[in-house]
Design a protein around this motif. Structure first.
Motif, PDB file in Angstrom:
ATOM      1  N   GLU A 188       0.824  -1.203   0.000  1.00  0.00           N
ATOM      2  CA  GLU A 188       0.000   0.000   0.000  1.00  0.00           C
ATOM      3  C   GLU A 188       0.864   1.260   0.000  1.00  0.00           C
ATOM      4  OE1 GLU A 188      -2.410  -0.674   3.433  1.00  0.00           O
ATOM      5  OE2 GLU A 188      -3.972  -1.754   2.304  1.00  0.00           O
ATOM      6  N   GLU A 191       2.102   1.760  -3.469  1.00  0.00           N
ATOM      7  CA  GLU A 191       1.012   2.235  -4.316  1.00  0.00           C
ATOM      8  C   GLU A 191       0.805   3.737  -4.143  1.00  0.00           C
ATOM      9  OE1 GLU A 191      -3.088   1.161  -3.257  1.00  0.00           O
ATOM     10  OE2 GLU A 191      -3.248   0.315  -5.280  1.00  0.00           O
ATOM     11  N   GLN A 192       0.854   4.218  -2.900  1.00  0.00           N
ATOM     12  CA  GLN A 192       0.669   5.647  -2.635  1.00  0.00           C
ATOM     13  C   GLN A 192       1.797   6.467  -3.253  1.00  0.00           C
ATOM     14  OE1 GLN A 192       0.245   6.033   1.613  1.00  0.00           O
ATOM     15  NE2 GLN A 192      -1.733   4.945   1.657  1.00  0.00           N
ATOM     16  N   GLN A 202      -3.649   6.611 -12.189  1.00  0.00           N
ATOM     17  CA  GLN A 202      -4.605   6.062 -11.228  1.00  0.00           C
ATOM     18  C   GLN A 202      -5.990   5.923 -11.848  1.00  0.00           C
ATOM     19  OE1 GLN A 202      -4.687   8.123  -7.509  1.00  0.00           O
ATOM     20  NE2 GLN A 202      -5.871   6.540  -6.487  1.00  0.00           N
TER      21      GLN A 202
END
Length: 204
Positions: A188, A191-192, A202
């Motif tokens: 995560e 991903e950020q 995105q």
């Protein structure tokens, strides 16, 4: 799941090169929708004759190896089809580890994903362990998963190599899904960072 750091028990010698999964788990035992009953099919054609009578020359039919938890195999163990039933059958029969000079790649991944430890040793070490298990049936063998050693009943010790990921999977009882979930925070965070640098990528 309980950590598995040591496997200790007697070893059954089955020094057959190129023992494929079709022999380990014959096709007639694949017609199931669960894992139940696969111990009955393990190496069936080597354990029983065409009438279904036990073969006296099969090591798994000999009383001295009835409670073996380690199987000593030959080179290219588990070659052939990718059937995972071969791994399940070995485990249901009572084996916690297989020691051999080499393993088929898909079988290796299937085994480690199901917590069946595969130990690869040089041929000389395999020959020594096979000889000891044959000459002294029931002799105990110990595998230290953390130190990556195999110690025979006579005191001979052999080191083995294993990847860090597979070692953790067997010791902790994790499969590939567990490993992914364990890395969820890192995934995560990546991903950020990725979408912060590339917001146009995105999907909304």
């Amino acid at each position: 799941m309980t950590r598995l750091t040591t496997i200790r028990g007697s070893a059954a010698p089955l020094p057959i090169d190129n023992l494929d999964t079709d022999q380990i788990m014959p096709k007639q035992f694949l017609r199931i929708i669960d894992k139940a009953g696969l111990a009955d099919g393990l190496l069936y054609d080597r354990r029983f004759d065409e009438r279904g009578a036990p073969r006296d020359d099969c090591v798994l039919n000999q009383r001295a190896y009835a409670n073996a938890t380690v199987l000593i195999g030959g080179a290219n163990f588990g070659c052939g089809s990718s059937r995972e039933h071969a791994v399940w059958g070995l485990q249901q029969y009572g084996f916690q580890a297989v020691i051999a000079p080499s393993f088929a790649e898909i079988f290796y991944s299937n085994a480690m994903n199901n917590r069946l430890l595969l130990v690869q040793l040089e041929r000389d070490a395999i020959d020594a362990l096979t000889r000891e298990a044959s000459e002294t049936p029931g002799t105990l063998l110990s595998i230290d998963l953390e130190r990556q050693t195999v110690t025979s009943g006579s005191g001979n010790r052999f080191d083995y190599a294993i990847g860090a990921r597979h070692k953790r999977m067997v010791i902790e009882g994790m499969d590939t899904v567990d490993l992914t979930l364990d890395s969820l925070a890192a995934i995560e965070a990546f991903e950020q960072r990725h979408f912060a640098r590339h917001p146009w990528a995105q999907v909304m």
